[in-house]
Structures are given as structure tokens and as C-alpha cells.
Enzyme design. Structure first.
Site, PDB file in Angstrom:
ATOM      1  N   CYS A 126      45.594  38.945  30.647  1.00  0.00           N
ATOM      2  CA  CYS A 126      45.478  37.689  29.904  1.00  0.00           C
ATOM      3  C   CYS A 126      45.273  37.998  28.427  1.00  0.00           C
ATOM      4  O   CYS A 126      44.870  39.094  28.061  1.00  0.00           O
ATOM      5  CB  CYS A 126      44.275  36.888  30.385  1.00  0.00           C
ATOM      6  SG  CYS A 126      44.383  36.439  32.115  1.00  0.00           S
TER       7      CYS A 126
ATOM      8  N   GLY B  30      50.485  37.266  29.084  1.00  0.00           N
ATOM      9  CA  GLY B  30      50.429  36.307  30.179  1.00  0.00           C
ATOM     10  C   GLY B  30      51.416  35.189  29.959  1.00  0.00           C
ATOM     11  O   GLY B  30      51.443  34.590  28.885  1.00  0.00           O
TER      12      GLY B  30
ATOM     13  N   ASN C 245      39.423  37.452  29.886  1.00  0.00           N
ATOM     14  CA  ASN C 245      40.392  38.528  30.116  1.00  0.00           C
ATOM     15  C   ASN C 245      39.658  39.642  30.850  1.00  0.00           C
ATOM     16  O   ASN C 245      38.684  40.179  30.317  1.00  0.00           O
ATOM     17  CB  ASN C 245      40.927  39.021  28.771  1.00  0.00           C
ATOM     18  CG  ASN C 245      41.851  40.223  28.886  1.00  0.00           C
ATOM     19  OD1 ASN C 245      42.031  40.939  27.917  1.00  0.00           O
ATOM     20  ND2 ASN C 245      42.434  40.467  30.033  1.00  0.00           N
ATOM     21  N   GLY C 246      40.126  39.966  32.049  1.00  0.00           N
ATOM     22  CA  GLY C 246      39.477  41.030  32.818  1.00  0.00           C
ATOM     23  C   GLY C 246      39.315  40.619  34.257  1.00  0.00           C
ATOM     24  O   GLY C 246      39.953  39.668  34.726  1.00  0.00           O
TER      25      GLY C 246
ATOM     26  N   TYR D  53      51.225  50.719  27.996  1.00  0.00           N
ATOM     27  CA  TYR D  53      52.208  49.679  28.295  1.00  0.00           C
ATOM     28  C   TYR D  53      51.847  48.285  27.807  1.00  0.00           C
ATOM     29  O   TYR D  53      52.685  47.582  27.266  1.00  0.00           O
ATOM     30  CB  TYR D  53      52.459  49.655  29.817  1.00  0.00           C
ATOM     31  CG  TYR D  53      53.293  48.497  30.291  1.00  0.00           C
ATOM     32  CD1 TYR D  53      54.616  48.349  29.878  1.00  0.00           C
ATOM     33  CD2 TYR D  53      52.766  47.539  31.145  1.00  0.00           C
ATOM     34  CE1 TYR D  53      55.383  47.268  30.301  1.00  0.00           C
ATOM     35  CE2 TYR D  53      53.528  46.465  31.588  1.00  0.00           C
ATOM     36  CZ  TYR D  53      54.832  46.337  31.156  1.00  0.00           C
ATOM     37  OH  TYR D  53      55.579  45.275  31.574  1.00  0.00           O
TER      38      TYR D  53
END
Ligand code: SF4
Length: 491
Positions: free
Chosen positions: A34, A60, A134-135, A274
Site C-alpha cells: 500500500c 496499490g 501500510n504493512g 522491486y
């Protein structure tokens, strides 16, 4: 707007539109997690957040949302799909105020349903709060069961909702240190942005798994998952939110508090490999530079006799440049990416067909050549195989595959959606078997040592998906739908 009151907490789902995404799920890469962006003290904060999220769209694409406050009222817009599909920019003026937070989501816990779109907006004894995460919280399942046993009713299938339920518990809500006390209970990866009527709070977990930085605009402060979002809104990078830091912005200024931190951090190395954009700095280092260093190290450790080096675009670009510079083998554009394949396009039924739709080979560049092709990772292997077969069809004489990361053998529990271990090709096949499957002349992966040599503080990185050295063990087997009700696809 559906809403319910339970256990001192009002949950409001502020949604536009209905339905679930039907995006094809042919996954041969770990999926981005995210992106979060926030602004404080900024006129028309929602518009700034919209632009910030635009720069984070690669993190996302399932849904997006923005919540804003003008100190009197909290308003939100959310929807499924890309940011431009989820939120009509012409409606941003309705999100009044100088504070706002936003979120773009690829689900790592919970399904693709409307209730799971973030920022979540909830009300508890201290008022409305919005949360963007986020996570992945790895003890979310146990915490949720505990909260439910005490009467909490959860509205989403996400781990992010847990924090607000913990904050809503009567013994937590009355304490001044309620937020830090609740955060101490969470295990795993979290970069949070919280918004109430008058403040924005940025939080990173003590291990610092996910990036979160702070920037300054002439008129205020912004927070972003990656620095590329600061660039887009014209903000000056100030610093990263520190691991374990709770940084609150309100009318009186900044208030920073630190949670207890372990000696070692666990920054996700895959951000460099990435996920993050090459024009971003994450964890204090430029992603493009780190990828170049990965390519150089790969060239030294896994040389190849070849005529050209080419990249699998886009994530292989920087590593291929590094490989080429280190070896002196010229860099060529072997693949051209079609950037305009929409998510709504009816994809061909074969994987080869869908790869051809997204990538084309510059035949004159590869015909009759010995080609080193550099990619960032191999997950299932099927899409990679199709890409390399395009090179062969175009007349490449030899194909030497070089991967800038080590073999991905273990799943991630910290906010990246990996396939199961049995689907990871490197977990089930030997190097020679993978080479044979890909039908290429040679195959060389980066070593874990080589991977860590590309970053400045290797001791502070998580490499669990390559090394099985998990910085935090999940309490129970974790899967994406673990917090969903059976009716919503959970177990
Ligand atoms: S397991 Fe891999 S993808 Fe997950 S946080 Fe660690 S390095 Fe990143």
C-alpha cells in the site's frame, strides 16, 4: 452511509460505488502492498494528497481513499480501482480542510471489498479517527479474537482496524498514553497515518519494515511512503519518520515520541529490489543506485559471455544498466513495454498471449545475439518463461538470465502478498531444474551476501523471503483472508 455502534465505537463506512474488482490475478510477482500520503497545515490538503497518491499508485491499484478535516468536520471519498477511477478529482473541493490523509491499496490482509478500503473512518470516545496503514500486523488474528471476546464487532477483514478497537477499549481510551500503549501490543509491520479533526499522526513500527518520510511545503507538512510523492507535490524532504516514532502534528507544532526499539531494524529489502520507484529514496538510499549496485555485483558474481545486456522493464532497468557498466557488454533495449494495457482489457486466455500484450521484443536488437537478460526476481516462473520465449522467437541465439535478487523461497508476513511456498518455484526446484523449466542457456541469481552488499546498513534489513530469517515470527499461519468472515471469502 452504513454505521454501527459497538463497544464505545462507531464505525462509519464512507463509500461511493459498489462491487468488487474483477482484475485478473495471474500473479508472477509479489504484489505491492500500500501507499500512504498525508498533509497537515496545507490549504486544500485533499488536492495535495490526491497528487501524492498519484505518485504512489504503483504501491496499490485495487482501491483508493482520501479523508480530510477542516477542524470541524471529517469528510471522505473512497472507491475501487485506480485513484482516478476511485475518486473524481472534480469532487475534491468537497473534501474541505487543511488536514488530509490518503491511501492506495493492494490488499495483503482482507479481500477486495468496499468495507476494506482505507482510510478507515471510525468513532470512539475521543471522536472520529481515520486510519491509513501500510504493512501487516502478524498477531492480528489473536488480537481480533480477544477484542471480539470483549464485545467488539469488526466491520472489515483488515488487520488495520485492530488498532482503533484497541484504542476504543475503556481502559485505553481514558489514558493519555493510549496510542503508544496500544501500539506496543501490535507485532509486525506498520506505517500508519492517523487523522482526527485537528491533527495528523505518523507512526512507524519499531523495526521500521515499511518506509515513511516527512517533507515540508511552504505552507505545511506532508508524509509519504516514498520520496517520489514529495517531488510531485513540490515538497522538500526533511527526514524519515524514525522506526518506533509517533509523530503528531497539530496547531501547536510537532510532538515526537519514541517507542522502545530493538537494536536491529528490519527494513524490507524488497523495497529496493522491486517495490519502490527508482526515483525514490527509501531508508535513506536512492532505489536506482541500489539497483545499479545489485547489477554490478551480479555481473561480478555471475558473469556471462554475451553480445548484449537487456532488461525486463521496468524493474530490471537499473540492475541491467549496472550489469552492463560492470562488464562492458552494451546495454540494448530488447523489450518494449506497452504502458497502455488497461486493467479492464479482456486478457487473452493464455499466459503467453497476455505477456505479448504487455511486452514486445525489438527483433533487430536481439536477432542472432547472445543476450544477458536481467530481471529483479522469479516468483512462480511461468511469466518469466513466456518473456524469455519471446526473445527466443525473435531470434536470440543464447539467453543468459540474471536475477538481481536471490531465489525467493519463503513467504512474506509483513505486508507483501506472496504466493504460498509451494507456488514459489525456487522453493520446489533446484537451480538446474529452474533453468531447464525456463528453457534458457544459463541462469544466475544474486546471493544474499551480494544483495546486502548493495545497501549501506545491511544489518538493518529483513531478508526473510530469501533467508527464512524472520525478524518476527507470526503467531499462527497467516494468509490474506484470515480476518474475513466466511461470507466474505474468509475461513
Ligand atoms: S520477507 Fe521479504 S518482502 Fe517481506 S518484509 Fe522481509 S524482505 Fe520484505
Amino acid at each position: 452511509m452504513p454505521a454501527c455502534v459497538e463497544n464505545g465505537l462507531l464505525f462509519g463506512i464512507f463509500l461511493e460505488g459498489e462491487g468488487a474488482l474483477s482484475q485478473g490475478d495471474c500473479q508472477d510477482r509479489p504484489r505491492e502492498h500500500c501507499g500512504i500520503f498525508g498533509a497537515f497545515g496545507v490549504p486544500n490538503a485533499a488536492s495535495v494528497v490526491y497528487r501524492g497518491l498519484f505518485a504512489l499508485q504503483h504501491r496499490g491499484q485495487e482501491s483508493a481513499g482520501i479523508v480530510a478535516s477542516d477542524s470541524e468536520k471529517i469528510r471522505s471519498r473512497k472507491g475501487l480501482g485506480l485513484l482516478s477511477e476511485a475518486i473524481d478529482p472534480s469532487e475534491l473541493y468537497e473534501l474541505k480542510g487543511h488536514l488530509a490523509i490518503g491511501h492506495v491499496r493492494y490488499s495483503t490482509t482482507g479481500g477486495k471489498r468496499l468495507q476494506n478500503i482505507q482510510p478507515l473512518v471510525l468513532e470512539y470516545s475521543k471522536g472520529l479517527v481515520a486510519i491509513a496503514h501500510n504493512g501487516n500486523v502478524v498477531n492480528a488474528y489473536a488480537l481480533r479474537r480477544e477484542c471480539e471476546a470483549n464485545g467488539s464487532i469488526f466491520q472489515t477483514g483488515t488487520d488495520s482496524e485492530i488498532l482503533v478497537h484497541l484504542m476504543a477499549r475503556p481502559n485505553a481510551a481514558n489514558r493519555e498514553d493510549s496510542l503508544s500503549g496500544c501500539l506496543k501490543i501490535l507485532k509486525g509491520a506498520y506505517s500508519f497515518l492517523l487523522l482526527d479533526k485537528n491533527s495528523v499522526t505518523a507512526i512507524r513500527d519499531p523495526l521500521g519494515f515499511r518506509p515513511l518520510c516527512l517533507g515540508r511545503l511552504e505552507s505545511g507538512i506532508v508524509f509519504a511512503s516514498e520520496t517520489c510523492a514529495l517531488d510531485l507535490v513540490g515538497a522538500q524532504y526533511v527526514r524519515d519518520v524514525a522506526p518506533g516514532e509517533i509523530l503528531r502534528m497539530d496547531a501547536l507544532g510537532w510532538h515526537s515520541e519514541s517507542m522502545e526499539r530493538p537494536e536491529r531494524e528490519a527494513r524490507c529489502i524488497f523495497e529496493h529490489v522491486y517495490f519502490a520507484r527508482p526515483d525514490s529514496n527509501v531508508f535513506g538510499e536512492n532505489v536506482h543506485k541500489v539497483r545499479m549496485a545489485l547489477g554490478r555485483r551480479l555481473a561480478r558474481d555471475r558473469p556471462a559471455s554475451a553480445d548484449i545486456v537487456t532488461a525486463v522493464p521496468d524493474s530490471g532497468n537499473s540492475a541491467a544498466l549496472g550489469y552492463s557498466l560492470e562488464t562492458g557488454i552494451p546495454l540494448e533495449r530488447g523489450f518494449i513495454k506497452n504502458h497502455y494495457v488497461g486493467r479492464t482489457f479482456i486478457m487473452p486466455s493464455t499466459r503467453e498471449g497476455s505477456v505479448e500484450l504487455k511486452l514486445n521484443v525489438v527483433k533487430d536488437a536481439v536477432r542472432g545475439k547472445r543476450v544477458v537478460v536481467v530481471d529483479d526476481s522469479i516468483i512462480r516462473g511461468t511469466t518469466c518463461k513466456s518473456r524469455f520465449s519471446l526473445l527466443r522467437k525473435a531470434g536470440a541465439k543464447e539467453i543468459h538470465v540474471r536475477i538481481s535478487a536471490p531465489p525467493c523461497q519463503y513467504p512474506c508476513y509483513f505486508g507483501i502478498d506472496f504466493p504460498t511456498r509451494t507456488e514459489l518455484i525456487a522453493a520446489t526446484k533446484s537451480l538446474e531444474e529452474i533453468r531447464d523449466f525456463l528453457e534458457v542457456e544459463t541462469l544466475g541469481y544474486q546471493s544474499v551476501e551480494g544483495l546486502l552488499s548493495a545497501v549501506g546498513e545491511p544489518q538493518h534489513y529483513c531478508t526473510a523471503c530469501f533467508s527464512k530469517e524472520y525478524p518476527v515470527e507470526p503467531d499462527q499461519p497467516v494468509h490474506k483472508m484470515i480476518l474475513e468472515n466466511p461470507a466474505d471469502g474468509g475461513t
